[in-house]
Scaffold this motif. Structure first.
Motif: not given
Length: 410
Positions: A326-332, A349-359
């Motif tokens: 349940l870890m979500d994309h932090p940028d969405e 802050w969001t780019l570093r996150n393992v669950d960043f969406s890569n959009q």
């Protein structure tokens, strides 16, 4: 030579000024002893239920009970000649391993950025205690000198989650994990690759995956001896002909019929089920979480061979395991009556996150391409801070979400 004085114009009475900050103590791929630091500002906000609180203002770090973590101290506005001392408290939760208690922090170590003057401290997590946590402080001149920087340290008891792999042949073509050159791949290629070679290729990603999850105290235990194969031929479901293309899961739009057929064909109830297929339309991997679906609907992670095309394949699996819990994309955020999910934030802050969406992909300036893991390589930060109500910073602490879900599984 003494450093030049720093001139500041104070704009708010609550402004915090610190001449140093904390960061990863290693440049490059995720490393078990070198956690990424949740340094997103000085606001601490609320913590997940059961976590402790301190009066520290600054970064947060997670340490697995009984294990160590190395943390870089980055001297941003203080000279290398200044003697820094580290203190930790309380002693029954977090232990200072290096430097020795009462000794100054020596300059040196592996930089997080080339040219950064920095020091590296090491702490050990002693005990995970409900409603308690530790504090790490860096002081000037002595162990009782003024505090130049501080961070909150959360200790987590290890939680092991089992994981098994299925190698899925669809109409004669199975996964090859990029072990065969594209020019010579033929139907039945999966049968030409020794089974133990598959297992070895999958297994080598899990050291990296567990380095990513270690700051949360979560261990993903891949059990290679339980790896199995199975085959699927054409199926008809809800009036639709499935698996028209050999080797490929070809769901389009919102349809999940072919994914559903794969994850319901074979499964075990006591582990995360990974299903490796040759191709999947538009996906390196797709996750169906047990916290969002019933057992009759099916849950698991479908992984295509293309995940091995990424600079860091282990990141792809860790990203999807995060979604599983349940870890979500932090940028969405959800927007509009259709509740579509739109990526609205692409900062550091969001780019570093393992669950960043890569959009979002930052190309310039150059330092935006490097998050401390390599040029244009995804970050592996597991956020500890809960910065809600800012809706663009995720649905709370990812470590808190991950641990809460892992405790409920299976």
């Amino acid at each position: 030579m003494a450093s030049e004085p720093i001139r500041l114009r104070i704009r708010q009475g609550s402004q915090i000024v610190t001449p140093l900050r904390f960061g990863r103590a290693r440049f490059g791929p995720a490393s078990a002893d070198h956690p990424d630091i949740d340094d997103r500002g000085f606001a601490m906000n609320s913590r997940p239920f059961g976590w402790g609180t301190t009066d520290a203002r600054g970064a947060m770090v997670g340490v697995t009970e009984g294990l160590t973590a190395q943390i870089a101290v980055l001297r941003e506005d203080i000279g290398e000649d200044a003697k820094l001392f580290v203190t930790t408290q309380p002693d029954n939760l977090v232990e200072l391993v290096f430097p020795p208690r009462g000794a100054p922090l020596p300059l040196g170590g592996t930089p997080t950025r080339v040219g950064d003057p920095h020091d590296v401290l090491t702490v050990r997590g002693i005990k995970d205690q409900a409603f308690r946590c530790g504090k790490i402080q860096v002081r000037l001149g002595s162990t009782t000198g003024p505090v130049l920087g501080e961070m909150e340290c959360h200790i987590f008891a290890p939680k092991e989650v089992r994981c098994v792999a299925w190698l899925v042949t669809i109409r004669g073509i199975g996964p090859n994990l990029r072990l065969l050159p594209k020019a010579v791949r033929q139907p039945g290629d999966d049968l030409q690759i020794p089974f133990n070679q598959y297992v070895e290729e999958i297994n080598k990603d899990f050291d990296q995956i567990n380095a990513i999850f270690r700051p949360a105290g979560v261990i993903i235990h891949y059990q290679p001896e339980r790896t199995r194969r199975f085959s699927i031929d054409r199926k008809r479901k809800a009036g639709n002909q499935l698996f028209k293309f050999p080797g490929k899961v070809n769901d389009k739009g919102t349809s999940t019929l072919e994914f559903d057929a794969v994850i319901n064909e074979k499964f075990v109830d006591d582990a995360i089920n990974l299903y490796f297929v040759h191709r999947a339309l538009g996906f390196a991997a797709a996750t169906f979480s047990p916290f969002q679906r019933s057992r009759s609907e099916g849950f698991g992670i479908v992984v295509s061979d293309s995940y091995k095309d990424f600079e860091d394949p282990a990141h792809v699996l860790a990203h999807e395991i995060g979604h599983f819990f349940l870890m979500d994309h932090p940028d969405e955020i959800e927007s509009g009556p259709q509740q579509t999910r739109d990526s609205v934030r692409g900062d550091m802050w969001t780019l570093r996150n393992v669950d960043f969406s890569n959009q979002f992909h930052h190309r310039n300036p150059p330092h935006h391409r490097d998050l401390g893991y390599g040029n244009d390589v995804n970050g592996e930060l597991l956020t500890l801070k809960d910065l809600r109500p800012d809706s663009t910073l995720g649905a709370g602490s990812h470590v808190g979400i991950l641990r809460r879900s892992a405790r409920r599984f299976p």
